[in-house]
Motif scaffolding. Structure first.
Motif, PDB file in Angstrom:
ATOM      1  N   GLU A  80     -39.317  23.415-108.614  1.00  8.64           N
ATOM      2  CA  GLU A  80     -39.229  22.455-107.510  1.00  8.64           C
ATOM      3  C   GLU A  80     -37.783  22.316-107.051  1.00  8.64           C
ATOM      4  OE1 GLU A  80     -42.882  19.730-108.818  1.00  8.64           O
ATOM      5  OE2 GLU A  80     -41.033  18.613-108.397  1.00  8.64           O
ATOM      6  N   ALA A  81     -36.889  22.233-108.043  1.00  6.75           N
ATOM      7  CA  ALA A  81     -35.465  22.093-107.710  1.00  6.75           C
ATOM      8  C   ALA A  81     -34.989  23.300-106.900  1.00  6.75           C
ATOM      9  CB  ALA A  81     -34.645  21.952-108.986  1.00  6.75           C
ATOM     10  N   VAL A  82     -35.409  24.492-107.333  1.00  6.38           N
ATOM     11  CA  VAL A  82     -34.999  25.708-106.612  1.00  6.38           C
ATOM     12  C   VAL A  82     -35.527  25.668-105.181  1.00  6.38           C
ATOM     13  CG1 VAL A  82     -35.287  28.205-106.479  1.00  6.38           C
ATOM     14  CG2 VAL A  82     -34.858  27.111-108.685  1.00  6.38           C
ATOM     15  N   TRP A  83     -36.782  25.237-105.044  1.00  4.03           N
ATOM     16  CA  TRP A  83     -37.403  25.193-103.725  1.00  4.03           C
ATOM     17  C   TRP A  83     -36.668  24.206-102.813  1.00  4.03           C
ATOM     18  CZ3 TRP A  83     -40.131  27.633-100.415  1.00  4.03           C
ATOM     19  CH2 TRP A  83     -40.794  26.953 -99.374  1.00  4.03           C
ATOM     20  N   VAL A  84     -36.435  23.018-103.317  1.00  2.00           N
ATOM     21  CA  VAL A  84     -35.756  21.994-102.517  1.00  2.00           C
ATOM     22  C   VAL A  84     -34.397  22.511-102.050  1.00  2.00           C
ATOM     23  CG1 VAL A  84     -34.586  19.764-102.678  1.00  2.00           C
ATOM     24  CG2 VAL A  84     -36.909  20.037-103.577  1.00  2.00           C
ATOM     25  N   THR A  85     -33.660  23.112-102.988  1.00  6.15           N
ATOM     26  CA  THR A  85     -32.323  23.597-102.648  1.00  6.15           C
ATOM     27  C   THR A  85     -32.390  24.714-101.610  1.00  6.15           C
ATOM     28  OG1 THR A  85     -31.458  23.002-104.792  1.00  6.15           O
ATOM     29  CG2 THR A  85     -30.265  24.698-103.596  1.00  6.15           C
ATOM     30  N   THR A  86     -33.325  25.631-101.791  1.00  7.71           N
ATOM     31  CA  THR A  86     -33.435  26.761-100.863  1.00  7.71           C
ATOM     32  C   THR A  86     -33.746  26.277 -99.449  1.00  7.71           C
ATOM     33  OG1 THR A  86     -34.315  28.076-102.686  1.00  7.71           O
ATOM     34  CG2 THR A  86     -34.581  28.968-100.468  1.00  7.71           C
ATOM     35  N   VAL A  87     -34.702  25.393 -99.331  1.00  8.46           N
ATOM     36  CA  VAL A  87     -35.078  24.898 -98.004  1.00  8.46           C
ATOM     37  C   VAL A  87     -33.917  24.161 -97.361  1.00  8.46           C
ATOM     38  CG1 VAL A  87     -36.566  23.276 -96.781  1.00  8.46           C
ATOM     39  CG2 VAL A  87     -37.527  24.764 -98.545  1.00  8.46           C
ATOM     40  N   ARG A  88     -33.255  23.328 -98.145  1.00  9.23           N
ATOM     41  CA  ARG A  88     -32.126  22.546 -97.632  1.00  9.23           C
ATOM     42  C   ARG A  88     -31.030  23.498 -97.124  1.00  9.23           C
ATOM     43  NH1 ARG A  88     -30.767  18.606-101.998  1.00  9.23           N
ATOM     44  NH2 ARG A  88     -32.338  17.327-100.986  1.00  9.23           N
ATOM     45  N   MET A  89     -30.755  24.505 -97.938  1.00 12.50           N
ATOM     46  CA  MET A  89     -29.696  25.443 -97.573  1.00 12.50           C
ATOM     47  C   MET A  89     -30.073  26.209 -96.302  1.00 12.50           C
ATOM     48  SD  MET A  89     -28.615  28.827 -99.607  1.00 12.50           S
ATOM     49  CE  MET A  89     -30.135  29.567 -99.073  1.00 12.50           C
ATOM     50  N   LEU A  90     -31.325  26.655 -96.230  1.00 13.81           N
ATOM     51  CA  LEU A  90     -31.746  27.430 -95.053  1.00 13.81           C
ATOM     52  C   LEU A  90     -31.661  26.590 -93.784  1.00 13.81           C
ATOM     53  CD1 LEU A  90     -34.775  29.538 -96.326  1.00 13.81           C
ATOM     54  CD2 LEU A  90     -32.520  30.342 -95.595  1.00 13.81           C
ATOM     55  N   LYS A  91     -32.084  25.339 -93.884  1.00 18.43           N
ATOM     56  CA  LYS A  91     -31.998  24.465 -92.704  1.00 18.43           C
ATOM     57  C   LYS A  91     -30.552  24.366 -92.234  1.00 18.43           C
ATOM     58  CE  LYS A  91     -35.846  21.245 -93.498  1.00 18.43           C
ATOM     59  NZ  LYS A  91     -36.107  19.928 -94.139  1.00 18.43           N
ATOM     60  N   GLY A  92     -29.671  24.082 -93.181  1.00 16.15           N
ATOM     61  CA  GLY A  92     -28.264  23.947 -92.824  1.00 16.15           C
ATOM     62  C   GLY A  92     -27.709  25.245 -92.264  1.00 16.15           C
ATOM     63  N   PHE A  93     -28.091  26.337 -92.886  1.00 13.42           N
ATOM     64  CA  PHE A  93     -27.575  27.639 -92.454  1.00 13.42           C
ATOM     65  C   PHE A  93     -28.028  27.947 -91.028  1.00 13.42           C
ATOM     66  CE2 PHE A  93     -27.860  32.283 -92.139  1.00 13.42           C
ATOM     67  CZ  PHE A  93     -26.570  32.628 -92.499  1.00 13.42           C
ATOM     68  N   VAL A  94     -29.294  27.710 -90.753  1.00 15.79           N
ATOM     69  CA  VAL A  94     -29.815  28.040 -89.418  1.00 15.79           C
ATOM     70  C   VAL A  94     -29.158  27.167 -88.351  1.00 15.79           C
ATOM     71  CG1 VAL A  94     -31.864  27.967 -87.953  1.00 15.79           C
ATOM     72  CG2 VAL A  94     -31.996  28.977 -90.230  1.00 15.79           C
ATOM     73  N   ILE A  95     -29.079  25.862 -88.618  1.00 14.22           N
ATOM     74  CA  ILE A  95     -28.462  24.971 -87.625  1.00 14.22           C
ATOM     75  C   ILE A  95     -27.009  25.376 -87.383  1.00 14.22           C
ATOM     76  CG2 ILE A  95     -27.739  22.602 -87.159  1.00 14.22           C
ATOM     77  CD1 ILE A  95     -30.187  21.687 -88.778  1.00 14.22           C
ATOM     78  N   GLY A  96     -26.268  25.584 -88.476  1.00 17.15           N
ATOM     79  CA  GLY A  96     -24.857  25.947 -88.342  1.00 17.15           C
ATOM     80  C   GLY A  96     -24.683  27.273 -87.625  1.00 17.15           C
ATOM     81  N   THR A  97     -25.566  28.231 -87.931  1.00 25.22           N
ATOM     82  CA  THR A  97     -25.449  29.550 -87.323  1.00 25.22           C
ATOM     83  C   THR A  97     -25.723  29.492 -85.824  1.00 25.22           C
ATOM     84  OG1 THR A  97     -26.093  30.649 -89.362  1.00 25.22           O
ATOM     85  CG2 THR A  97     -26.360  31.902 -87.344  1.00 25.22           C
ATOM     86  N   VAL A  98     -26.778  28.792 -85.453  1.00 24.70           N
ATOM     87  CA  VAL A  98     -27.115  28.718 -84.030  1.00 24.70           C
ATOM     88  C   VAL A  98     -25.965  28.074 -83.251  1.00 24.70           C
ATOM     89  CG1 VAL A  98     -28.650  27.632 -82.353  1.00 24.70           C
ATOM     90  CG2 VAL A  98     -29.599  28.747 -84.376  1.00 24.70           C
ATOM     91  N   LEU A  99     -25.469  26.940 -83.758  1.00 26.70           N
ATOM     92  CA  LEU A  99     -24.370  26.268 -83.059  1.00 26.70           C
ATOM     93  C   LEU A  99     -23.124  27.150 -83.036  1.00 26.70           C
ATOM     94  CD1 LEU A  99     -24.719  22.585 -84.314  1.00 26.70           C
ATOM     95  CD2 LEU A  99     -25.251  23.520 -82.051  1.00 26.70           C
ATOM     96  N   GLY A 100     -22.846  27.798 -84.161  1.00 29.68           N
ATOM     97  CA  GLY A 100     -21.664  28.662 -84.241  1.00 29.68           C
ATOM     98  C   GLY A 100     -21.752  29.815 -83.262  1.00 29.68           C
ATOM     99  N   LEU A 101     -22.947  30.389 -83.152  1.00 28.90           N
ATOM    100  CA  LEU A 101     -23.124  31.514 -82.232  1.00 28.90           C
ATOM    101  C   LEU A 101     -22.937  31.053 -80.787  1.00 28.90           C
ATOM    102  CD1 LEU A 101     -26.163  33.469 -83.742  1.00 28.90           C
ATOM    103  CD2 LEU A 101     -23.768  34.177 -83.672  1.00 28.90           C
ATOM    104  N   ILE A 102     -23.548  29.909 -80.455  1.00 31.52           N
ATOM    105  CA  ILE A 102     -23.458  29.432 -79.073  1.00 31.52           C
ATOM    106  C   ILE A 102     -21.997  29.187 -78.691  1.00 31.52           C
ATOM    107  CG2 ILE A 102     -23.997  27.517 -77.533  1.00 31.52           C
ATOM    108  CD1 ILE A 102     -26.695  27.292 -78.993  1.00 31.52           C
ATOM    109  N   LEU A 103     -21.299  28.427 -79.534  1.00 29.91           N
ATOM    110  CA  LEU A 103     -19.913  28.115 -79.187  1.00 29.91           C
ATOM    111  C   LEU A 103     -19.023  29.346 -79.306  1.00 29.91           C
ATOM    112  CD1 LEU A 103     -19.342  24.533 -80.503  1.00 29.91           C
ATOM    113  CD2 LEU A 103     -18.976  25.390 -78.203  1.00 29.91           C
ATOM    114  N   GLY A 104     -19.290  30.182 -80.299  1.00 29.12           N
ATOM    115  CA  GLY A 104     -18.482  31.389 -80.468  1.00 29.12           C
ATOM    116  C   GLY A 104     -18.616  32.305 -79.266  1.00 29.12           C
ATOM    117  N   VAL A 105     -19.842  32.475 -78.792  1.00 31.56           N
ATOM    118  CA  VAL A 105     -20.065  33.326 -77.636  1.00 31.56           C
ATOM    119  C   VAL A 105     -19.420  32.711 -76.399  1.00 31.56           C
ATOM    120  CG1 VAL A 105     -21.835  34.131 -76.017  1.00 31.56           C
ATOM    121  CG2 VAL A 105     -22.138  34.474 -78.468  1.00 31.56           C
ATOM    122  N   ALA A 106     -19.682  31.427 -76.193  1.00 37.42           N
ATOM    123  CA  ALA A 106     -19.129  30.764 -75.001  1.00 37.42           C
ATOM    124  C   ALA A 106     -17.613  30.901 -74.984  1.00 37.42           C
ATOM    125  CB  ALA A 106     -19.531  29.297 -74.978  1.00 37.42           C
TER     126      ALA A 106
END
Ligand SMILES: Nc1ncnc2c1ncn2[C@@H]1O[C@H](COP(=O)(O)OP(=O)(O)OP(=O)(O)O)[C@@H](O)[C@H]1O
Ligand SMILES: [Mg+2]
Lengths: 282, 277
Positions: A80-106
């Motif tokens: 359960e701990a592994v699952w919680v951590t993985t999901v949390r990390m993926l959410k953060g990674f995706v949000i950060g990546t999308v924002l980073g790409l948008i601003l980086g490209v702009a």
């Protein structure tokens, strides 16, 4: 001239050229073997040191074997701990990546966007991200949101820089070739700037992937509620070294897998980019 | 021994072959079997259809790549520091080094002090009309000047064997002719080095070469080796002579068949061979 001593330089096939298939397979096997051997040696040293009480105190520190064979691994709590951590990390990674790409490209494309945002972002970049945590708690409450946003923030900065820089560095020749065909702004981006920068962007994504793992554990240690970080912490508090070290191993494993996945996606998305140009040694 | 000369052999290539790729489905037989002897002090020009393995051959001679089969022997003076130097088609000079440091690069790698290396490079900078640009960075130079830097870099190490892979291909026709004439003059007036020079231009091959080697379409093999019948020292006016054109046509007849061969192969495979360079 021809009376002076001579040397003969000979250019001949080596094994690699005579049996290219076998050589490629052998090289691959050696690489995979070394990739496995490295961690094994490290774990082996750890094991030996703990067992013999060299450097590491066996009462406080578990050996890898103890961890792997421990009862805890069979308990749902761990996974359960592994699952919680993985999901949390993926959410953060995706949000950060999308924002980073948008601003980086702009900012990579548009000099005014760059002028407007560069100093602000650079200033924020230098703020230790952990110091933002209290702010995030105030802003986003005490639930999942501040945890995810902490990870997203750190990922964002890496992706932003690793996107903006390679887009700005796309050589003039590439741009001009498309411009000469009257490429529109979107076409220029889609056919030239984006693919030219993509290999570098993936370098950034790989760095961010590692950092995301780092951050998720850090956040879980600071805001203990659930996940691998909490698991590690509780092991320390309850005097269960197995717990702590199991958590550390799981975090390391999560890192290896996640960075590997990102690297593989990069390989699929940039088939033209050589993995490396180096012949193997200098 | 090469026919008609008494100079010793400098380069001996025997049954040289090169394949690329391990997977049988996509493996490319790029070159050979290819045989070639080059005598000391000889200027050999190699022509052949695109993708026939000329660059591959030269890279093997340079030791940048190994053959899949066969071997090449280079005979060098034991005392020579850098027996072989290469001039690349895309110049391959470093944007982060000034012209003079680019030119002295080979010597510096040999452990010659920076000061002496730059000093020894100066001769070639002057010879190639670059003296005023010694401190400039390559990005501020024209294409022709960059190619001169790359030639100066190769000559500064005083190689016994000079390998040139279409060094003038990226230049316009006039500049190309200017550089051809400069190279002709340098080669005829300095100690005559052994040169292997790859080109797509028959005119260039005839003006510069003692001998023109014609290669077949991929995988490249030797079609014919033709001695250039014009005496040294040559002058650029050679181009205007009637015999020059006659000889050029003669060579073109030899090459034409191979180029047609290549074009047929390209059409048959839907031009998928295009990546050849
Ligand atoms: N590194 C490589 N990997 C795979 N194939 C290669 C590689 N280098 C060359 N080839 C292939 O080998 C063949 C010969 O290439 P090479 O560059 O030697 O041709 P070339 O005669 O110099 O052509 P050009 O006159 O166009 O420069 C080509 O079909 C090319 O696609
Ligand atoms: Mg070539």
């Amino acid at each position: 001239m021809s009376d002076s001593p001579q040397v003969v330089l000979r250019r001949t096939a080596s094994d690699a050229e005579k049996n290219p298939g076998a050589t490629a397979r052998r090289r691959r096997m050696i690489e995979v073997g070394l990739a496995i051997l490295g961690p094994l040696v490290f774990l082996g040293l750890w094991e030996v040191c703990v067992r013999n009480d060299w450097w590491l105190d066996g009462r406080l520190i578990s050996s890898p074997w103890e961890i792997i064979t421990s009862e805890r691994l069979r308990e749902a709590e761990v996974w359960e701990a592994v699952w919680v951590t993985t999901v949390r990390m993926l959410k953060g990674f995706v949000i950060g990546t999308v924002l980073g790409l948008i601003l980086g490209v702009a900012m990579g494309i548009n000099r005014y966007a760059r002028a407007a945002l560069n100093s602000t972002l650079t200033a924020l970049y230098t703020v230790p991200k952990i110091a933002l945590l209290p702010v995030y708690l105030l802003l986003f409450g005490f639930d999942e949101a501040p945890r995810v946003y902490m990870i997203a923030t750190v990922v964002f900065f890496f992706v932003w820089i690793y996107t903006m820089a390679p887009i700005m560095a796309v050589p003039m020749g590439y741009r001009e070739a498309a411009a000469s065909f009257n490429a529109t702004g979107w076409q220029m981006f889609r056919h030239v700037l984006w693919p030219a920068a993509l290999p570098q962007i993936f370098v950034g994504l790989r760095v961010s992937a590692g950092v995301a793992v780092l951050m998720v554990i850090a956040v879980e240690l600071i805001l203990p509620r659930d996940g691998i970080g909490y698991f590690v912490n509780r092991g320390r508090e309850l005097g269960l070294p197995d717990n702590t070290f199991l958590g550390v191993l799981l975090a390391a494993l999560l890192g290896i897998v996640f960075v590997g996945v990102v690297r593989q996606i990069g390989r699929w998305m940039t088939p033209w980019a050589p993995e490396d140009n180096s012949p193997g040694q200098i | 021994m090469v026919e008609g000369t008494s100079a010793p052999i400098k380069i001996a290539a025997r049954g040289v072959e090169r394949h690329f790729g391990a997977d049988p489905g996509t493996a490319v037989h790029a070159l050979g079997p290819f045989d070639l002897d080059v005598a000391e002090g000889e200027f050999v020009c190699v022509v052949g259809p695109s993708g026939c393995g000329k660059s591959t051959f030269l890279r093997i001679v340079a030791g940048l790549l190994r053959p899949s089969k066969g071997d090449i022997e280079l005979y060098a003076e034991a005392s020579s520091e850098t027996p072989v130097a290469m001039v690349f088609q895309d110049y391959s000079i470093y944007p982060w080094k000034t012209v003079e440091r680019n030119v002295s690069f080979g010597l510096e790698l040999r452990g010659v002090s920076k000061k002496e290396a730059v000093e020894r490079g100066r001769h070639w900078l002057e010879r190639l009309g670059l003296a005023d640009f010694a401190k400039a960075y390559p990005d501020t130079l024209s294409g022709g000047m960059r190619q001169r830097v790359s030639i100066a870099r190769a000559l500064t190490v005083e190689p016994e064997i000079l390998l040139m892979d279409e060094p003038f291909a990226a230049l316009d026709a006039q500049l190309r002719q200017v550089l051809q004439d400069e190279l002709l003059d340098i080669w005829q007036s300095e100690a005559r080095r052994t040169v292997v020079f790859i080109t797509h231009s028959l005119e260039e091959a005839i003006v510069l070469g003692d001998r023109v080697v014609v290669m077949s379409a991929r995988p490249g093999t030797l079609v014919q080796s033709v001695d250039v019948p014009f005496a040294r020292p040559r002058t650029p006016e050679l181009r205007a002579r009637a015999e020059f054109n006659d000889f050029k046509n003669e060579l073109w007849q030899l090459l034409k068949g191979e180029v047609e061969h290549y074009m047929e192969a390209v059409r048959a495979t839907g031009a998928t061979d295009g990546g050849a360079r």
